[in-house]
Each structure stands twice: as C-alpha cells, then as structure tokens.
Design an enzyme around this catalytic site. Sequence first.
Site, PDB file in Angstrom:
ATOM      1  N   TYR A  22      -1.278  11.796   0.354  1.00 41.05           N
ATOM      2  CA  TYR A  22      -1.968  10.518   0.495  1.00 41.05           C
ATOM      3  C   TYR A  22      -2.257  10.256   1.965  1.00 41.05           C
ATOM      4  CZ  TYR A  22      -2.988   5.519   0.169  1.00 41.05           C
ATOM      5  OH  TYR A  22      -3.592   4.286   0.247  1.00 41.05           O
ATOM      6  N   ASP A  38      -0.647  14.294   9.428  1.00 43.19           N
ATOM      7  CA  ASP A  38      -0.502  12.875   9.113  1.00 43.19           C
ATOM      8  C   ASP A  38       0.989  12.533   9.087  1.00 43.19           C
ATOM      9  OD1 ASP A  38      -0.510  10.320   8.133  1.00 43.19           O
ATOM     10  OD2 ASP A  38      -1.764  10.741   6.381  1.00 43.19           O
ATOM     11  N   LYS A  59       3.047   2.742   9.909  1.00 39.82           N
ATOM     12  CA  LYS A  59       4.344   2.300   9.390  1.00 39.82           C
ATOM     13  C   LYS A  59       5.359   2.004  10.515  1.00 39.82           C
ATOM     14  CE  LYS A  59       3.435   3.786   4.710  1.00 39.82           C
ATOM     15  NZ  LYS A  59       2.442   4.798   4.425  1.00 39.82           N
TER      16      LYS A  59
HETATM   17  C1  LIG Z   1       0.935   4.858   4.116  1.00 44.01           C
HETATM   18  C2  LIG Z   1       0.209   6.091   4.458  1.00 44.01           C
HETATM   19  C3  LIG Z   1      -1.123   6.078   4.905  1.00 44.01           C
HETATM   20  C4  LIG Z   1      -1.974   4.842   4.893  1.00 44.01           C
HETATM   21  O1  LIG Z   1      -1.492   3.848   5.748  1.00 44.01           O
HETATM   22  P1  LIG Z   1      -1.943   2.320   5.478  1.00 44.01           P
HETATM   23  O2  LIG Z   1      -1.372   1.599   6.656  1.00 44.01           O
HETATM   24  O3  LIG Z   1      -1.348   1.931   4.172  1.00 44.01           O
HETATM   25  O4  LIG Z   1      -3.420   2.302   5.462  1.00 44.01           O
HETATM   26  C5  LIG Z   1      -1.685   7.251   5.345  1.00 44.01           C
HETATM   27  N1  LIG Z   1      -0.992   8.415   5.329  1.00 44.01           N
HETATM   28  C6  LIG Z   1       0.280   8.463   4.892  1.00 44.01           C
HETATM   29  C7  LIG Z   1       1.008   9.770   4.922  1.00 44.01           C
HETATM   30  C8  LIG Z   1       0.921   7.317   4.425  1.00 44.01           C
HETATM   31  O5  LIG Z   1       2.164   7.399   3.942  1.00 44.01           O
END
Ligand SMILES: *Cc1c(COP(=O)(O)O)cnc(C)c1O
Length: 435
Positions: free
Chosen positions: A143, A238, A271
């Site tokens: 994701y 990511d 986060k």
């Molecule tokens: C939470 C998440 C996102 C998206 O971040 P948002 O602040 O919710 O837009 C992207 N990549 C990863 C791996 C995530 O866990």
Amino acid sequence: MTSANDRLFARAQAVIPGGVDSPVRAYGSVGGTPRFITSAAGAHVVDADGRRYVDLVASWGPALLGHAHPEVVEAVVAAARRGLSFGAPTPAEAELAELIAARVPGVEKVRLVSTGTEATMTAIRLARGATGRDLLVKFAGHYHGHSDGLLAAAGSGLATFALPGSAGVPEAIAAQTLVVPYNDTAALEAVFAAHPGRIAAVITEAAAANMGVVPPAPGFSALLAEVCRREGALLISDEVLTGFRAAEGGYAQVLRDAGEPVVADLVTFGKVIGGGMPVAAVGGRADVMDLLAPTGPVYQAGTLSGNPVAVAAGLATLRCADADVYARLATASDALSAAVGAALRAAGVPHVVQRAGTLFSVFFGEAVTGGVPDYATAQRQDAEAYRRFFHAMLDAGVSLPPSAYEAWFVTAAHDAAVLDEVFAALPAAAAAAAG
Ligand SMILES: *Cc1c(COP(=O)(O)O)cnc(C)c1O
C-alpha cells in the site's frame, strides 16, 4: 440501552460516507460498531462510553512514544501560540529535514508534505521526471496511499474489503502500473524483460506491513536495488509505515544490521515523522530531489506543507525517539508476539506470527502456517478466526486493528503493566478464535 458509540456512528453515517473519514476505521471486516475515541494517553484510548482500552493501533503507527506524550503536546501548544500557518518558510523545517537525513543513508535532501499519499505521489513523479520513462512497478499487497496509479492490488483497506483496485481510476492511468508478486525474483526480472527501457521506478514498502507484516526475504531487497540500477530505473523505498518505527533508522537499518545494506534513490516517510500530526516527506539523492520546483521542472507544492504546528510535533517526537524508546518497542513487540503465539498454540489455533523489526502481525489459519511471503498467501488467511479473536480482545479492553491485514502497533508506553492487561485477555480470545 444503546451506547454512545452506536449513537455517534448513526449520526456520522447520516452525513459522512460510512460514518468514517478513512475506510478501515468502520469495522467493516470485523463487524460491530467502531469505538469513537474521545481521549488517549500513553498506551490507552478512551471511547465515548468512557471505556478504556489498551491500544494496539497507535493511530496506525504515528504514536511511537504513546498518546499525548507531554513533550510532544508542549511543543504543539507552544508552536500553536506562535501562529498556525504562514505560507512562508519556518526555521523548524530544515531541522526536521536534517534529523530525517541524519538517520537514513542515501537521504541527502528532503521535501516535507502533509500525507504519505502525497509523498509517494511526488516520489513517482520525480522518478518519471528523472528517467523520462512512464511505467511504474509495484508489488501486490503493498500500500502506498490512495493516488490513482497506486491502487492496483494495494493492501490496507483495499485488502480488508477485497476491493480489486478502485472505481474512478482511468484505464490509461492504471495501465502505467505493473504489479508483480512480492519476494518473487523471477517475476521481477520478467517485468523488466517485458518492458525494456520503459520502467521509471519500482516502488516497494521497505518491509510490507499493509497486508499484515510480510518482510522481504533475505537478499530480496538487495537484489531489487541491483536490478533497478542495472535497468536504469529508480528504487523508491516507501518507509511511511516502517520509517522511525521498525527501527531507529527505519527498515533500512534492519536490513543493514542483517548485513544487507540497501540505499534507495528515493525514500518516503510519514506517520511517525509527524508524531500524530499531518507531516510526511520524500527524500533521497540530491540530484534527483533538486529536480523538484523551484530548482527543477518537476512540480509539487502544498499550502500546508511543513506546517509549523505539525512540524513541531514531528520534531519533538523524533528528538524523544532515542535508543531507549526503540529498546522499549522491541521488548514490547517480543513479549507480545511471543505471548499471542503461546496463547494461540495452547488453544490449538493454527497461525503464524511475522516480524519486521519492531513491527509484527498475526495471520490465522491452517493455510498460512508455513509463512506468508506474498499477497496471494495473505489472502488465504482465516479472517473469520481473526474477527472472533478481535471481538474477544475488544470485550476484554484491548483494541486491535479492525482488520486481519494490518500490523499490530505497540508504543514506548506499552510497559510490563500494560502488557499484563493484554496477556490477561489472550486465553479467552484464543479460545474464541478456535471457534
Ligand atoms: C499509511 C501509508 C501510506 C499513506 O500515507 P497516508 O498518510 O495515509 O496518505 C503510504 N505508504 C505506506 C507504506 C503506508 O503505510
């Protein structure tokens, strides 16, 4: 008597789609009424009925230090008193960028944004701008936020609700994303062989944690970096979820400590770096980052980017996130994952616990006991058993992620006394999972 949560949910559903502002919060896959949280402190949240729960969601990661950490709250209040937003650079932005760069090798420059979705979107635009290529490779079950090109075979809420991507994404945009199974070297080589000279980037979660926790197999991350280098594609790691949480230096540090140093061209964060406020970032090679406006031709902007109140929360969080904090997270993850495993074994519930640094999750069911290396396997888990386990824990005062496809999050406030509350709930929940 209906509960305050029921009343609030009914009211919210009348005016907010599904009653929530982000889908997994709706308890859709576990059933029941979501708890409306009115306050939180340390390892606990309190709902609208005044019930207190040990929280294993931690805002889906940001609450690294525990909720409402005094130093973070103080920093936010002090920043708010100085003004909420100026639309001009502020002194703290470079400090946060320096802190991020100092902890993650390969991150030479950083652009702050507000959400992880923006960070990955910007990273991909940068990779396309840098390479002059269009195609993007992502892994099934990973994701990266909700932008158009990234919802193909994504994890998180899409996995939870078994959605095959999303309505509203133009065919032409979806066609720019090539999805391959995670931890599959042959599939990775094949996708490059099929599209020679056309792939701008591979985006990967540093360790997958939005389909449950699925770490890269030993050697896979290094091989991925090598293939990208060989093919002239950029590697986007990511670390929105894993950054400053899986370890002090994110999952890149876990890999380095395991003798597998991987330096990505671009790294995304979110986060934890906002400590509960909307801060995210894209960082990486200076030559690539300088392609961003105003120095380069790749456009990106944000009215609230680098917002001073949000940056204050992130700075205070990262300043407090010292070796002791990560030691406490590791201790809590070790103890909790071991206890869950023991309780499920004692109740005869087939399962597997998977780890990625201080992150872990539990997959239920006979079909996954051999381990979960990819999304296809994750989808064979027993979500019904998880649903029963989830509700037994909730009834006993422990709030787990309301989906079988999410990591379980501890904080530095999950000390031995808090974990004892969780341990007390485990035998009955394991029995419930057994059915
Ligand atoms: C939470 C998440 C996102 C998206 O971040 P948002 O602040 O919710 O837009 C992207 N990549 C990863 C791996 C995530 O866990």
